[in-house]
Design a protein around this motif. Structure first.
Motif, mmCIF file in Angstrom:
data_model
loop_
_atom_site.group_PDB
_atom_site.id
_atom_site.type_symbol
_atom_site.label_atom_id
_atom_site.label_comp_id
_atom_site.label_asym_id
_atom_site.label_seq_id
_atom_site.Cartn_x
_atom_site.Cartn_y
_atom_site.Cartn_z
ATOM 1 N N PHE A 178 -7.016 1.629 2.603
ATOM 2 C CA PHE A 178 -7.341 0.624 1.598
ATOM 3 C C PHE A 178 -8.674 -0.040 1.915
ATOM 4 O O PHE A 178 -9.495 -0.245 1.015
ATOM 5 C CB PHE A 178 -6.235 -0.437 1.502
ATOM 6 C CG PHE A 178 -6.576 -1.528 0.529
ATOM 7 C CD1 PHE A 178 -6.383 -1.343 -0.831
ATOM 8 C CD2 PHE A 178 -7.118 -2.724 0.970
ATOM 9 C CE1 PHE A 178 -6.722 -2.345 -1.743
ATOM 10 C CE2 PHE A 178 -7.451 -3.731 0.068
ATOM 11 C CZ PHE A 178 -7.263 -3.535 -1.290
ATOM 12 N N ASP B 54 -9.511 9.834 -8.472
ATOM 13 C CA ASP B 54 -8.201 9.627 -7.839
ATOM 14 C C ASP B 54 -8.253 8.466 -6.850
ATOM 15 O O ASP B 54 -7.310 7.675 -6.754
ATOM 16 C CB ASP B 54 -7.729 10.888 -7.114
ATOM 17 C CG ASP B 54 -7.192 11.943 -8.061
ATOM 18 O OD1 ASP B 54 -6.941 11.624 -9.245
ATOM 19 O OD2 ASP B 54 -7.006 13.087 -7.603
ATOM 20 N N ALA C 84 -0.831 -4.279 -6.332
ATOM 21 C CA ALA C 84 0.390 -4.514 -5.554
ATOM 22 C C ALA C 84 0.146 -5.544 -4.465
ATOM 23 O O ALA C 84 1.004 -6.396 -4.191
ATOM 24 C CB ALA C 84 0.891 -3.196 -4.951
ATOM 25 N N ASP D 67 -7.093 0.815 -7.047
ATOM 26 C CA ASP D 67 -6.760 -0.175 -8.066
ATOM 27 C C ASP D 67 -5.263 -0.492 -8.055
ATOM 28 O O ASP D 67 -4.858 -1.656 -8.117
ATOM 29 C CB ASP D 67 -7.188 0.303 -9.456
ATOM 30 C CG ASP D 67 -8.684 0.169 -9.693
ATOM 31 O OD1 ASP D 67 -9.390 -0.423 -8.841
ATOM 32 O OD2 ASP D 67 -9.155 0.662 -10.734
ATOM 33 N N SER D 68 -4.446 0.537 -7.957
ATOM 34 C CA SER D 68 -2.995 0.349 -7.902
ATOM 35 C C SER D 68 -2.587 -0.429 -6.656
ATOM 36 O O SER D 68 -1.769 -1.357 -6.720
ATOM 37 C CB SER D 68 -2.309 1.718 -7.928
ATOM 38 O OG SER D 68 -0.935 1.595 -7.680
ATOM 39 N N ALA D 69 -3.160 -0.061 -5.519
ATOM 40 C CA ALA D 69 -2.841 -0.737 -4.256
ATOM 41 C C ALA D 69 -3.281 -2.201 -4.295
ATOM 42 O O ALA D 69 -2.567 -3.078 -3.803
ATOM 43 C CB ALA D 69 -3.514 -0.010 -3.090
ATOM 44 N N THR E 176 -6.129 5.016 -7.073
ATOM 45 C CA THR E 176 -5.293 4.657 -5.924
ATOM 46 C C THR E 176 -5.596 3.251 -5.435
ATOM 47 O O THR E 176 -4.692 2.443 -5.208
ATOM 48 C CB THR E 176 -5.492 5.676 -4.785
ATOM 49 O OG1 THR E 176 -5.066 6.962 -5.243
ATOM 50 C CG2 THR E 176 -4.705 5.300 -3.546
ATOM 51 N N PHE F 283 0.816 -1.218 0.000
ATOM 52 C CA PHE F 283 0.000 0.000 0.000
ATOM 53 C C PHE F 283 0.847 1.264 0.000
ATOM 54 O O PHE F 283 0.424 2.300 -0.494
ATOM 55 C CB PHE F 283 -0.954 0.004 1.195
ATOM 56 C CG PHE F 283 -1.938 -1.136 1.182
ATOM 57 C CD1 PHE F 283 -2.331 -1.745 0.005
ATOM 58 C CD2 PHE F 283 -2.467 -1.610 2.357
ATOM 59 C CE1 PHE F 283 -3.232 -2.798 -0.008
ATOM 60 C CE2 PHE F 283 -3.367 -2.661 2.364
ATOM 61 C CZ PHE F 283 -3.756 -3.256 1.181
ATOM 62 N N SER G 19 1.305 3.100 -3.172
ATOM 63 C CA SER G 19 0.158 3.898 -3.625
ATOM 64 C C SER G 19 -0.119 5.065 -2.680
ATOM 65 O O SER G 19 -1.095 5.788 -2.859
ATOM 66 C CB SER G 19 -1.093 3.016 -3.723
ATOM 67 O OG SER G 19 -0.889 2.002 -4.664
#
Length: 162
Positions: free
Chosen positions: A55, A118, A129, A124-126, A122, A45, A48
């Motif tokens: 999250f 945003d 990962a 989605d990226s986290a 965020t 996390f 991100s």
């Protein structure tokens, strides 16, 4: 193959040979894995720019589907926190531009919490990962073993599900 729980269990068996240590051997491993998973989540996390609690809220909104909004009450049920904690969390996420509060069209006194673009990017990226980090934990297990583990853990968790 041995791990630290084997040493712990052997020491207990020496001191208390009268006890069945099966539960300790299972739950001590689960506890240790949980700590390692928490650290992996934190690392995943941080890329991100969010923390685990952020999250949890963002993921609940993302899972809700378009338009990615929930009532505060639904967010409470999804994240298992108190209303005061949720208010604080939504305030902090809103101040960062990751969520917004909107009037609830079905309830003039109510509000909805919506994921911003945003916030969606965020979370989605986290999540990507996180999945990569969790896959590393499972690399030593075959697909069948992962399925068996899933089924066994589900059996343990079902009695606690509401």
């Amino acid at each position: 193959m041995r791990d630290e729980v084997d040493d712990l269990s052997e020491a207990w068996a020496h001191e208390r040979p009268d006890l069945d240590l099966g539960p300790v051997e299972i739950f001590s491993r689960l506890s240790r894995l949980s700590r390692h998973l928490d650290l992996a989540r934190r690392d995943a996390f941080s890329g991100s720019g969010i923390e685990s609690w952020e999250f949890d809220v963002l993921a609940a909104l993302r899972r809700a589907g378009d338009p990615y909004e929930l009532s505060p009450g639904r967010l409470l049920r999804e994240t298992l926190v108190t209303s005061g904690t949720m208010t604080n969390r939504v305030d902090r996420l809103a101040s960062r531009g990751l969520v917004e509060r909107l009037p609830d069209p079905a309830d003039r006194r109510g509000v909805l919490v919506r994921l911003t673009p945003d916030g969606k990017a965020t979370v989605d990226s986290a999540f990507e990962a996180l999945l990569a980090a969790e896959r590393e934990f499972l690399d030593g297990l075959s697909g069948d073993q992962q399925s068996q583990l899933t089924d066994l853990l589900r059996r343990l968790l079902v009695p606690f599900s509401s």
